[in-house]
Scaffold this motif. Structure first.
Motif, PDB file in Angstrom:
ATOM      1  N   TYR A   1       6.753  -7.488   5.400  1.00 23.35           N
ATOM      2  CA  TYR A   1       6.607  -8.539   6.412  1.00 23.35           C
ATOM      3  C   TYR A   1       7.240  -8.137   7.741  1.00 23.35           C
ATOM      4  N   ARG A   2       8.288  -7.363   7.662  1.00 21.54           N
ATOM      5  CA  ARG A   2       8.871  -6.917   8.918  1.00 21.54           C
ATOM      6  C   ARG A   2       7.921  -5.954   9.630  1.00 21.54           C
ATOM      7  N   GLY A   3       7.171  -5.200   8.820  1.00 18.34           N
ATOM      8  CA  GLY A   3       6.156  -4.325   9.408  1.00 18.34           C
ATOM      9  C   GLY A   3       5.137  -5.118  10.214  1.00 18.34           C
ATOM     10  N   ILE A   4       4.635  -6.204   9.615  1.00 16.47           N
ATOM     11  CA  ILE A   4       3.680  -7.067  10.328  1.00 16.47           C
ATOM     12  C   ILE A   4       4.315  -7.598  11.611  1.00 16.47           C
ATOM     13  N   THR A   5       5.586  -8.007  11.446  1.00 14.61           N
ATOM     14  CA  THR A   5       6.298  -8.535  12.599  1.00 14.61           C
ATOM     15  C   THR A   5       6.345  -7.512  13.735  1.00 14.61           C
TER      16      THR A   5
ATOM     17  N   SER B   1       7.576   1.643  14.618  1.00 14.41           N
ATOM     18  CA  SER B   1       8.486   0.988  13.668  1.00 14.41           C
ATOM     19  C   SER B   1       7.691   0.337  12.551  1.00 14.41           C
ATOM     20  N   ALA B   2       6.581  -0.271  12.931  1.00 16.20           N
ATOM     21  CA  ALA B   2       5.748  -0.914  11.917  1.00 16.20           C
ATOM     22  C   ALA B   2       5.346   0.102  10.856  1.00 16.20           C
ATOM     23  N   ASN B   3       4.871   1.256  11.305  1.00 13.48           N
ATOM     24  CA  ASN B   3       4.411   2.246  10.343  1.00 13.48           C
ATOM     25  C   ASN B   3       5.535   2.774   9.464  1.00 13.48           C
ATOM     26  N   MET B   4       6.711   2.931  10.074  1.00 13.67           N
ATOM     27  CA  MET B   4       7.850   3.372   9.262  1.00 13.67           C
ATOM     28  C   MET B   4       8.172   2.366   8.174  1.00 13.67           C
ATOM     29  N   LEU B   5       8.087   1.087   8.542  1.00 19.12           N
ATOM     30  CA  LEU B   5       8.388   0.047   7.551  1.00 19.12           C
ATOM     31  C   LEU B   5       7.343   0.023   6.438  1.00 19.12           C
ATOM     32  N   PHE B   6       6.069   0.193   6.821  1.00 20.91           N
ATOM     33  CA  PHE B   6       5.037   0.222   5.777  1.00 20.91           C
ATOM     34  C   PHE B   6       5.224   1.439   4.860  1.00 20.91           C
ATOM     35  N   GLU B   7       5.575   2.568   5.480  1.00 24.37           N
ATOM     36  CA  GLU B   7       5.858   3.764   4.682  1.00 24.37           C
ATOM     37  C   GLU B   7       6.978   3.489   3.687  1.00 24.37           C
ATOM     38  N   SER B   8       8.067   2.880   4.206  1.00 19.77           N
ATOM     39  CA  SER B   8       9.196   2.606   3.318  1.00 19.77           C
ATOM     40  C   SER B   8       8.772   1.690   2.199  1.00 19.77           C
ATOM     41  N   TYR B   9       7.938   0.743   2.551  1.00 21.40           N
ATOM     42  CA  TYR B   9       7.477  -0.161   1.504  1.00 21.40           C
ATOM     43  C   TYR B   9       6.722   0.621   0.434  1.00 21.40           C
ATOM     44  N   LEU B  10       5.838   1.503   0.888  1.00 18.60           N
ATOM     45  CA  LEU B  10       5.025   2.242  -0.078  1.00 18.60           C
ATOM     46  C   LEU B  10       5.881   3.196  -0.921  1.00 18.60           C
TER      47      LEU B  10
ATOM     48  N   LYS C   1      18.148  -6.600   5.526  1.00 21.17           N
ATOM     49  CA  LYS C   1      17.814  -5.230   5.145  1.00 21.17           C
ATOM     50  C   LYS C   1      18.372  -4.816   3.782  1.00 21.17           C
ATOM     51  N   ASN C   2      19.576  -5.278   3.495  1.00 25.93           N
ATOM     52  CA  ASN C   2      20.216  -4.801   2.268  1.00 25.93           C
ATOM     53  C   ASN C   2      19.939  -5.672   1.051  1.00 25.93           C
ATOM     54  N   GLN C   3      18.942  -6.487   1.163  1.00 28.44           N
ATOM     55  CA  GLN C   3      18.697  -7.464   0.100  1.00 28.44           C
ATOM     56  C   GLN C   3      17.937  -6.916  -1.095  1.00 28.44           C
TER      57      GLN C   3
END
Lengths: 185, 252
Positions: free
Chosen positions: B176-180, B189-198, B166-168
């Motif tokens: 990729y974690r979103g896909i996972t 959780s997936a959507n939160m990760l995609f949001e964070s990515y965006l 996470k801290n990388q």
């Protein structure tokens, strides 16, 4: 219906082998794609699974009491898939005999042999040039894991002792033939 | 027939009694000639096995070729670029495999809609961390390990490894974690990760993130949000244009 197929398989019926192969191929691929994406590799593993099934059934070691043929193929496939992914070997057979659940007893006999052993390769070739009778006898004993008494019946020998001495003669000529090859190198 | 030969025969027959096994093992240790003979016969066994397997493999290969030939002649694929054929194939497989992916506990009609959306889904290929096959997993290299797990569809493992990264400061890990998470059916959780990515500075997968976010909403059953994301995606790029159109038509 599968029982009938398996009966025929255990008698070495290749058409049964083909039927089983065709019957479970699509479900197997569909199942395996959950774990791995390379369809070619999945097909390859499916073939190995079918070969393992064939060998077990030939050795009368197939016990499907716990589940159907399909379940059996799937779980073996899963096992092979993971072993293969771990080993990252693409072309070689994985050591089917490692499957402790499905195969007991002879596991330890392979432990100290390297599969790439040059002597094994020599033997592979030498076996082909062995006389037909010897080939058949040794194949029954080592590959199909038939007992001497069974071979006596199958090949119509008078006595088990005749089978045994015939077998040691065959081994002797096998030995001589690879020693000859080694010398001629 | 010598006692040694009898022992070896019994050994291969799997018929050694306990006491015979003891003698057998002692001889293996103490008598090099005996050991040589046993090893020779084991190698013979192996050679037979290899030969027979080669023959069987050839036989099965022929059948496999037959099957693939007849599959080809029944379904003539259009000549597209390879990857898009693969994508279509994967989509078809997803349709077939829907019953596997979607939890069987819910009744079919309820899930019919989200199953349809799942047909459009396939995990995004790993393009950031090429894995050289042949290298054994080095546990030190968490990220490689994570992507190996991802590529082998071991999503549970991938998820926990991605979590450790996470801290990388590597945005694509969010993606990729979103896909996972989709694979693990944790759509929120997936959507939160995609949001964070965006929201991050990641550039490489912006369209992809939108696409997967839309699918994730749709599979979850939130067609309003899903549609919203699809419309955004249509506006911003041509990514998955065909599929986006088809999905939007379906939703109307």
């Amino acid at each position: 219906m599968d029982n009938n197929l398996l009966d025929r398989l255990s008698l070495g019926d290749n058409t049964a082998l083909e039927e089983i192969y065709r019957k479970y191929r699509a479900p197997f691929i569909q199942f395996a794609l959950k774990y791995h994406t390379d369809k070619n590799q999945i097909c390859d593993i499916y073939q190995d699974v079918i070969i393992a099934l064939y060998e077990k059934s030939m050795k009368q070691k197939l016990q499907l009491s716990s589940g159907s043929l399909k379940t059996y193929l799937f779980s073996m496939g899963k096992f092979m898939l993971f072993t293969r992914l771990k080993k990252n070997s693409n072309t070689d057979f994985i050591d089917i005999e490692n499957d402790q659940d499905l195969f007991e007893g002879l596991v330890e006999s392979f432990e100290f042999i390297d599969e790439k052993d040059p002597q094994v390769i020599l033997l592979e070739n030498a076996l082909e040039s062995l006389g037909k009778k010897c080939q058949e006898l040794l194949r029954l004993f080592y590959y199909e894991e038939k007992k001497i008494a069974e071979i006596q019946v199958l090949l119509a020998y008078n006595h088990t002792d005749v089978v045994k001495s015939q077998k040691s003669r065959c081994l002797k000529s096998l030995r001589e033939s690879i020693e000859l090859k080694l010398k001629n190198r | 027939m010598s006692i040694h030969e009898e022992l070896i025969i019994k050994y291969f027959e799997g018929n050694l009694s306990d006491s015979e096994r003891e003698v057998f093992e002692d001889l293996l240790e103490s008598d090099p000639l005996f050991k040589e003979e046993v090893v020779f016969q084991q190698k013979t066994k192996l050679a037979f096995q290899n030969n027979q397997r080669k023959v069987l493999k050839g036989f099965l290969n022929k059948i496999e070729n037959d099957i693939q030939e007849s599959e080809k002649s029944t379904a003539k694929p259009k000549s597209r670029r390879l990857w898009s054929i693969m994508a279509v194939a994967a989509a078809l497989i997803s349709i077939l495999a829907v019953t596997y992916f979607v939890k069987t506990s819910t009744s079919q009609s309820d899930d019919e809609i989200s199953q349809n959306f799942y047909a459009f889904y396939e995990p995004y290929p790993n393009v950031v961390k090429p894995i050289t096959r042949g290298e054994i997993v080095n546990p030190e290299e968490l990220e490689i390990a994570a992507f190996i797990a991802y590529e082998s569809s071991d999503f549970k493992q991938a998820d926990s490894l991605f979590a450790e990264l996470k801290n990388q400061q590597k945005e694509y890990i969010l993606f990729y974690r979103g896909i996972t998470k989709i694979e693990l059916e944790q759509y929120d959780s997936a959507n939160m990760l995609f949001e964070s990515y965006l929201y991050s500075e990641g550039m490489q997968f912006r369209d992809q993130a939108k696409w997967y976010m839309a699918l994730s909403y749709l599979v979850k059953g939130d067609s309003i949000k899903g549609k919203e994301e699809l419309v955004k995606l249509r506006k911003s790029s041509g990514y998955k244009m065909e599929e986006v159109e088809r999905l939007l038509l379906k939703l109307d």
